[in-house]
Design an enzyme around this catalytic site. Structure first.
Site, short mmCIF file in Angstrom:
data_model
loop_
_atom_site.label_atom_id
_atom_site.label_comp_id
_atom_site.label_asym_id
_atom_site.label_seq_id
_atom_site.Cartn_x
_atom_site.Cartn_y
_atom_site.Cartn_z
N ASP A 275 -1.80 -6.03 -1.11
CA ASP A 275 -1.04 -5.43 0.00
C ASP A 275 -1.39 -6.25 1.23
O ASP A 275 -2.45 -6.04 1.84
CB ASP A 275 -1.43 -3.96 0.16
CG ASP A 275 -0.70 -3.30 1.32
OD1 ASP A 275 0.37 -3.80 1.70
OD2 ASP A 275 -1.20 -2.29 1.85
N GLU A 335 3.10 -7.18 -2.35
CA GLU A 335 4.09 -6.37 -1.65
C GLU A 335 4.82 -7.22 -0.61
O GLU A 335 4.20 -7.94 0.17
CB GLU A 335 3.41 -5.18 -0.98
CG GLU A 335 4.36 -4.23 -0.28
CD GLU A 335 3.68 -2.98 0.25
OE1 GLU A 335 3.79 -2.72 1.47
OE2 GLU A 335 3.03 -2.28 -0.55
N ASP A 409 -4.93 1.07 1.81
CA ASP A 409 -4.38 -0.25 1.52
C ASP A 409 -4.84 -0.71 0.13
O ASP A 409 -4.12 -1.46 -0.54
CB ASP A 409 -4.83 -1.26 2.57
CG ASP A 409 -4.48 -0.82 3.98
OD1 ASP A 409 -3.47 -1.30 4.51
OD2 ASP A 409 -5.20 0.03 4.53
#
Length: 474
Positions: A275, A335, A409
């Site tokens: 992420d 992501e 996260d």
């Protein structure tokens, strides 16, 4: 007789592939269900209701897996479950006569194609209950607590209130009734407006009740789970592995509950999920082997004390290399940046993502990018899920215990890794022998799902994107 409904898209589980075709213990979920019905020796005929685009591939699928085409008949479903069951009933009427002439000695069991663990004893109990009471609907008492939420919580004096769970039951399939009675009830319900049919008639019980029947609830089974979310698929595979099915051979389709001998053994893959961020970079690693996904590690790289943006990028590059050296992943699932109102933030986030991708590609990893909405939908079934909901579902899928991490996260990155594992389970269904051309299309697109004239498949990696669009790189 049976109607096995497999006409849905199952977008909550996998946005790209219908859930009835996802691999479970080496073969599609639907095949397990069909083998259970065939092997029970309780039915003379079964109609399998498929998406309209999939019916043409049915003969090749039967050939590939040895299904008895005299026993199984495939028909196209409709836009809703109500329409699909209606199509299945109509196929039975064409075979045995209409609702007036087929008599009262013909019974039908309507079952969801994504309930693959139904066994012979359970099927027999449902049918016996229907013979005795006129219909039978398997049901289980819930174990969770419930609260009723008002339609408009903001204006209600009490926005939600508790419900006595002892008064509730969770319904399963197969739901059984006389063929003549169920088809007549279906025709009556079909005269209602479309919106009412969609909202009101969600199963056979609601249709029979609309026709004036009293519904008989018989005992359900905790093993008769419906594959809806990733955790369900993992649990089903665990049950198939640990326990033989019903111990009976199924004739042509092979033995129920056994891995297809023609299926290629699933290869283990380690996936690194990231992420990206310039304040906190989350990372998570999983091992994927078929439908089994196992947790390896997760954490965050805290960059909040660094002021120089170039130093931050260098630390991201070094951290990705450290994770590769430690865990030797096969792929990076990252992501994609979302489009916000602040272009400077988007630029910084894009740089962070680009550095992570460059580090992974330099080490020979395949790189896959997923939009946040797709990751959330794959994990939770809801593209607008919160970080907390993603964390909760990731913990359930990976059977993690303990407190959630301080920074979510980390679970977002773990979700990216799990998402990639779920999207690529079709790799483990490749048979040892070359399949028919139609079956290749089945596995590539979910038996025609999202396929059609003019459809262009999205690139699955940066490498394929660059090959398809050389003009986009200057």
């Amino acid at each position: 007789m049976a109607v096995i409904v497999a006409g849905g898209k199952g977008l909550r589980l996998d946005p790209e592939h219908p859930k009835q075709y996802l691999p479970l213990a080496g073969k599609p979920v639907l095949l397990h269900t069909l083998e259970r019905f065939y092997g029970s020796h309780l039915f003379d005929h079964a109609v399998v209701v498929l998406p309209a685009a999939d019916v043409a591939a049915w003969p090749e699928l039967c050939t590939q897996y040895g299904l008895d085409r005299d026993f199984f008949e495939a028909v196209a479903g409709g836009a809703t479950r109500f329409d699909s069951v209606g199509a299945g009933l109509q196929a039975l009427l064409q075979r045995y006569g209409d609702g007036q002439t087929c008599g009262n000695d013909l019974w039908v069991a309507v079952h969801d194609g994504v309930r693959p663990l139904v066994d012979t004893d359970f099927l027999k109990n449902c049918l016996d209950a229907a013979f005795q009471h006129g219909n039978a609907v398997p049901a289980l008492p819930p174990v969770e607590s419930f609260r009723y939420v008002e339609a408009d919580p903001k204006t209600a004096a009490t926005p939600n209130r508790p419900i006595d769970r002892h008064c509730l039951r969770s319904l399963q399939t197969p739901q059984c009734a006389r063929l003549s009675h169920l088809t007549l009830a279906w025709r009556r319900a079909a005269d209602r407006p479309e919106a009412e049919r969609t909202d009101r008639f969600t199963d056979e019980a609601t249709v029979l009740e609309f026709a004036g029947d009293r519904i008989h609830l018989c005992e359900g089974s905790p093993r008769n789970l419906k594959i809806t979310r990733p955790a369900d698929l993992q649990w089903a595979e665990t049950l198939l592995t640990d326990t033989p099915s019903d111990g009976k051979t199924t004739g042509k389709p092979g033995k129920t509950g056994k891995t297809d001998p023609a299926a290629k053994p699933a290869a283990s893959r380690t996936i690194l999920g990231i992420d990206p961020g310039t304040m906190l970079m989350g990372y998570g690693l999983v091992e994927a082997c078929g439908s089994r996904i196992t947790y390896i590690d997760m954490g965050v790289l805290d960059l909040r004390r660094e002021e120089d943006p170039l130093v931050k990028l260098n630390r991201i590059h070094a951290e990705v290399n450290r994770l590769i050296d430690r865990h030797h992943p096969d792929a990076l699932s990252i992501e994609a940046p979302f489009y916000g109102k602040n272009p400077q933030s988007l630029i910084k986030l894009g740089r962070a993502q680009g550095v992570a991708i460059a580090a992974a590609m330099a080490r020979g990893l395949k790189v896959f990018e997923y939009a946040p909405l797709r990751i959330k939908q794959s994990i939770t079934g809801n593209g607008n899920a919160s970080k907390e909901q993603v964390c909760q579902m990731v913990f359930r899928i990976l059977n993690l215990n303990g407190d959630r991490p301080k920074h979510l996260d980390a679970t977002d990155a773990l979700g990216a890794a799990v998402c990639h594992a779920l999207q690529n389970r079709f790799e483990d269904l490749a048979p040892a022998a070359a399949p028919p051309a139609g079956l290749k299309a089945l596995r590539a697109t979910g038996v025609g799902h999202k396929a059609g004239a003019g459809h262009k498949k999205k690139p699955s990696s940066w490498e394929s994107f660059l090959n398809q669009h050389p003009d986009r790189v200057k």
